[in-house]
Design a protein around this motif. Structure first.
Motif, PDB file in Angstrom:
ATOM      1  N   MET A 194      15.356  72.261  26.598  1.00 53.67           N
ATOM      2  CA  MET A 194      14.926  71.036  25.923  1.00 53.67           C
ATOM      3  C   MET A 194      16.022  69.985  26.080  1.00 53.67           C
ATOM      4  N   PRO A 195      15.695  68.793  26.558  1.00 55.29           N
ATOM      5  CA  PRO A 195      16.712  67.769  26.761  1.00 55.29           C
ATOM      6  C   PRO A 195      17.255  67.265  25.428  1.00 55.29           C
ATOM      7  N   SER A 196      18.539  66.842  25.440  1.00 53.77           N
ATOM      8  CA  SER A 196      19.142  66.337  24.207  1.00 53.77           C
ATOM      9  C   SER A 196      18.570  64.963  23.884  1.00 53.77           C
ATOM     10  N   LYS A 197      18.527  64.688  22.607  1.00 53.51           N
ATOM     11  CA  LYS A 197      17.984  63.411  22.153  1.00 53.51           C
ATOM     12  C   LYS A 197      18.939  62.294  22.555  1.00 53.51           C
ATOM     13  N   LYS A 198      18.380  61.224  23.131  1.00 53.17           N
ATOM     14  CA  LYS A 198      19.245  60.133  23.568  1.00 53.17           C
ATOM     15  C   LYS A 198      19.743  59.334  22.367  1.00 53.17           C
ATOM     16  N   SER A 199      20.871  58.672  22.556  1.00 53.40           N
ATOM     17  CA  SER A 199      21.441  57.899  21.457  1.00 53.40           C
ATOM     18  C   SER A 199      20.623  56.627  21.230  1.00 53.40           C
ATOM     19  N   PRO A 200      20.714  56.075  20.008  1.00 54.06           N
ATOM     20  CA  PRO A 200      19.917  54.884  19.685  1.00 54.06           C
ATOM     21  C   PRO A 200      20.290  53.687  20.562  1.00 54.06           C
ATOM     22  N   ASN A 201      19.315  52.861  20.829  1.00 52.03           N
ATOM     23  CA  ASN A 201      19.521  51.634  21.587  1.00 52.03           C
ATOM     24  C   ASN A 201      20.362  50.670  20.756  1.00 52.03           C
ATOM     25  N   PRO A 202      21.344  49.974  21.367  1.00 54.63           N
ATOM     26  CA  PRO A 202      22.193  49.037  20.614  1.00 54.63           C
ATOM     27  C   PRO A 202      21.399  47.948  19.876  1.00 54.63           C
ATOM     28  N   ILE A 203      20.285  47.512  20.438  1.00 53.50           N
ATOM     29  CA  ILE A 203      19.461  46.508  19.767  1.00 53.50           C
ATOM     30  C   ILE A 203      18.834  47.096  18.505  1.00 53.50           C
ATOM     31  N   ASP A 204      18.355  48.347  18.588  1.00 54.99           N
ATOM     32  CA  ASP A 204      17.762  48.998  17.418  1.00 54.99           C
ATOM     33  C   ASP A 204      18.809  49.171  16.313  1.00 54.99           C
ATOM     34  N   ILE A 205      20.039  49.509  16.704  1.00 54.71           N
ATOM     35  CA  ILE A 205      21.131  49.646  15.733  1.00 54.71           C
ATOM     36  C   ILE A 205      21.413  48.296  15.082  1.00 54.71           C
ATOM     37  N   HIS A 206      21.455  47.241  15.896  1.00 57.32           N
ATOM     38  CA  HIS A 206      21.744  45.896  15.375  1.00 57.32           C
ATOM     39  C   HIS A 206      20.648  45.437  14.417  1.00 57.32           C
ATOM     40  N   VAL A 207      19.393  45.570  14.834  1.00 58.39           N
ATOM     41  CA  VAL A 207      18.276  45.147  13.983  1.00 58.39           C
ATOM     42  C   VAL A 207      18.313  45.932  12.669  1.00 58.39           C
ATOM     43  N   GLY A 208      18.549  47.226  12.745  1.00 62.30           N
ATOM     44  CA  GLY A 208      18.634  48.047  11.532  1.00 62.30           C
ATOM     45  C   GLY A 208      19.754  47.604  10.616  1.00 62.30           C
TER      46      GLY A 208
ATOM     47  N   GLY B  57      19.228  52.744  13.011  1.00 63.22           N
ATOM     48  CA  GLY B  57      18.794  52.537  14.385  1.00 63.22           C
ATOM     49  C   GLY B  57      18.291  53.791  15.055  1.00 63.22           C
ATOM     50  N   THR B  58      18.193  54.889  14.306  1.00 64.72           N
ATOM     51  CA  THR B  58      17.705  56.139  14.910  1.00 64.72           C
ATOM     52  C   THR B  58      16.201  56.079  15.149  1.00 64.72           C
ATOM     53  N   ASN B  59      15.490  55.287  14.346  1.00 61.57           N
ATOM     54  CA  ASN B  59      14.069  55.045  14.584  1.00 61.57           C
ATOM     55  C   ASN B  59      13.872  53.572  14.888  1.00 61.57           C
ATOM     56  N   ARG B  60      13.146  53.300  15.936  1.00 56.54           N
ATOM     57  CA  ARG B  60      12.860  51.925  16.351  1.00 56.54           C
ATOM     58  C   ARG B  60      11.803  51.323  15.432  1.00 56.54           C
ATOM     59  N   ILE B  61      11.988  50.048  15.092  1.00 55.51           N
ATOM     60  CA  ILE B  61      11.034  49.340  14.239  1.00 55.51           C
ATOM     61  C   ILE B  61      10.039  48.609  15.134  1.00 55.51           C
TER      62      ILE B  61
ATOM     63  N   ALA C 129      22.724  39.588  18.343  1.00 54.44           N
ATOM     64  CA  ALA C 129      22.387  40.893  18.927  1.00 54.44           C
ATOM     65  C   ALA C 129      23.119  41.097  20.240  1.00 54.44           C
ATOM     66  N   PRO C 130      23.442  42.359  20.579  1.00 54.12           N
ATOM     67  CA  PRO C 130      24.099  42.624  21.857  1.00 54.12           C
ATOM     68  C   PRO C 130      23.231  42.150  23.019  1.00 54.12           C
ATOM     69  N   GLY C 131      23.858  41.546  24.017  1.00 55.06           N
ATOM     70  CA  GLY C 131      23.134  41.084  25.192  1.00 55.06           C
ATOM     71  C   GLY C 131      22.577  39.689  25.054  1.00 55.06           C
ATOM     72  N   THR C 132      22.901  39.010  23.928  1.00 55.14           N
ATOM     73  CA  THR C 132      22.451  37.627  23.750  1.00 55.14           C
ATOM     74  C   THR C 132      23.186  36.755  24.748  1.00 55.14           C
TER      75      THR C 132
END
Length: 134
Positions: free
Chosen positions: A1-15, A49-53, A76-79
């Motif tokens: 089973m593949p490991s769960k990927k880390s949260p997206n930086p945008i999702d972390i920022h929005v959260g 940011g572990t769950n995307r909104i 937000a990152p990437g602005t």
């Protein structure tokens, strides 16, 4: 089973912006969850940011927290640099971190209640001198 990927930086920022605004209003995770028809655990996952909104949920959160949806994407990152206002290249996460702390939130709430601009200026000068910022 593949490991769960880390949260997206945008999702972390929005959260983190959801958490910031919720705390500025003095609202609990439970209360926000009730308003949205979800559990406080789900709010915790959004804020980390572990769950995307999703878009419709973000719109509902914005309505409950009385801010435009764009509030959650400020700095937000990437602005693109031209969209950052003053062209600052350093992320302002320290501001969010500070305002998310109980001390920062209390200080901010008390400070904005001071109406006299001279008193506010003197407080800023005092804090700078205590912090060693000349």
């Amino acid at each position: 089973m593949p490991s769960k990927k880390s949260p997206n930086p945008i999702d972390i920022h929005v959260g983190s912006r959801v958490r910031l605004r919720r705390m500025m209003l003095g609202m609990s995770q439970e209360k926000l969850g009730e308003s949205l028809g979800i559990t406080f655990q789900q709010i915790q996952k959004y804020e980390k940011g572990t769950n995307r909104i999703g878009a419709s949920r973000l719109q509902h959160i914005a309505t409950v927290l009385k801010v435009p949806v764009s509030f959650f994407f400020e700095d937000a990152p990437g602005t693109p640099e031209e969209a950052e206002g003053f062209g600052e290249t350093q992320p302002t996460s320290y501001v969010v971190d500070f305002l998310s702390s109980s001390e920062g939130l209390s200080l901010n709430k008390a400070f904005v209640r001071i109406e006299d601009p001279k008193v506010r200026r003197r407080i800023v000068d005092l804090v700078r001198s205590l912090g060693g910022d000349d």
